[in-house]
Enzyme design. Structure first.
Site, PDB file in Angstrom:
ATOM      1  N   ASN A 141     -68.429   9.095  30.202  1.00  0.00           N
ATOM      2  CA  ASN A 141     -69.595   8.151  30.660  1.00  0.00           C
ATOM      3  C   ASN A 141     -69.214  10.413  31.649  1.00  0.00           C
ATOM      4  O   ASN A 141     -70.436  10.550  31.600  1.00  0.00           O
ATOM      5  CB  ASN A 141     -69.000   7.337  31.726  1.00  0.00           C
ATOM      6  N   GLY A 185     -62.034  -0.380  26.232  1.00  0.00           N
ATOM      7  CA  GLY A 185     -62.999   0.740  26.257  1.00  0.00           C
ATOM      8  C   GLY A 185     -62.001   1.220  24.801  1.00  0.00           C
ATOM      9  O   GLY A 185     -61.480   1.158  24.998  1.00  0.00           O
ATOM     10  N   ASP A 215     -61.572   4.347  25.252  1.00  0.00           N
ATOM     11  CA  ASP A 215     -60.192   5.582  25.611  1.00  0.00           C
ATOM     12  C   ASP A 215     -59.304   4.763  26.112  1.00  0.00           C
ATOM     13  O   ASP A 215     -58.234   4.832  25.756  1.00  0.00           O
ATOM     14  CB  ASP A 215     -61.475   6.316  26.571  1.00  0.00           C
TER      15      ASP A 215
END
Length: 261
Positions: free
Chosen positions: A9, A108, A110
């Site tokens: 992000n 997510g 990641d």
């Protein structure tokens, strides 16, 4: 060589991997509207500065939590590196691990990649703390399954919120305390440093203690992300720091797909 891209992000990390080792890494602020051509100009200059030939890159793998950024990263791979990028979590790079939560698809990329890498590097039950825009605490059991975790505001996000909401508070840089580690501040800036830094240490230690108690078995704590080393000298909560855990996980996913690096 493999080009691994971790699009978060706040920042996008580009890393070159050769024979399983990270030989270069660069970071750029995440901007979903940045075009493939802009990425290519920036990246080509960095490759040249460090003596790498763009033509030596034979594959691209991407993990992203920013869907709007993915299209231009795909175009970058196709237009400038001569092939389609592989996307972590999509065929043929499915996770290959059990995601034991209520909504597995919401995990997510990641965090899934971190789970894969952490289990490969460290056996037993694990808590993976990743310092990013958010700070995440992820539980990986001894089989390599993802069991859930915690999402907390990242330290920079917390500081930004404090400064934005309080008109008289100055913007400060986050840094580890030097010398005297008093937690009683004598001026405004000092009090802010204490509140952000030691408040974050207390939060980490408290949450990890509660998670360990709930797991009920010996657990090792793995820290990753750009700010992990900021806390290393002032807490015993980390057992290992793996600064490149996500990139390592991407390399493992690539190898698992049996594609030459």
């Amino acid at each position: 060589m493999l080009l691994a891209i971790d699009a978060g992000n706040t920042n996008i990390v580009f890393a070159l991997i050769e024979h399983g080792k990270i030989i270069a890494r660069w970071r750029i602020a995440t901007e979903a509207r940045r075009t493939a051509d802009e990425y290519a100009v920036w990246l080509s200059q960095l490759l040249a500065l460090e003596g790498h030939d763009r033509s030596a890159i034979t594959g691209v793998i991407i993990a992203t939590v920013v869907p709007r950024a993915l299209h231009n990263l795909r175009v970058l791979a196709r237009k400038y590196f001569g092939g389609e990028a592989l996307i972590a979590g999509e065929p043929p790079l499915e996770w290959g691990i059990e995601i034991d939560v209520k909504e597995p698809s919401s995990l997510g990329a990641d965090r899934a990649v971190n789970t894969i890498a952490a289990h490969a590097l460290h056996k037993g039950d694990l808590i993976v703390i990743d310092f990013g825009t958010a700070t995440t605490f992820d539980v990986v059991d001894y089989t390599g399954a993802y069991k859930g975790g915690i999402i907390a505001p990242g330290i920079n996000l917390s500081l930004d919120a404090l400064v934005t909401a309080a008109a008289k508070l100055p913007r400060i840089a986050i840094e580890a305390p030097q010398g005297n580690c008093s937690v009683i501040g004598r001026d405004t800036v000092g009090q802010m440093h204490i509140g952000i830094y030691w408040g974050y240490v207390a939060m980490m230690e408290g949450l990890v203690a509660r998670m360990k108690a709930e797991i009920g078995r010996p657990v090792r704590v793995i820290a990753t992300g750009g700010l992990a080393t900021l806390f290393e000298a002032h807490t015993q909560v980390f057992d290992h720091i793996e600064p490149d855990l996500t990139i390592q996980g991407l390399a493992m996913l690539w190898d698992r797909a049996h594609i030459g690096t």
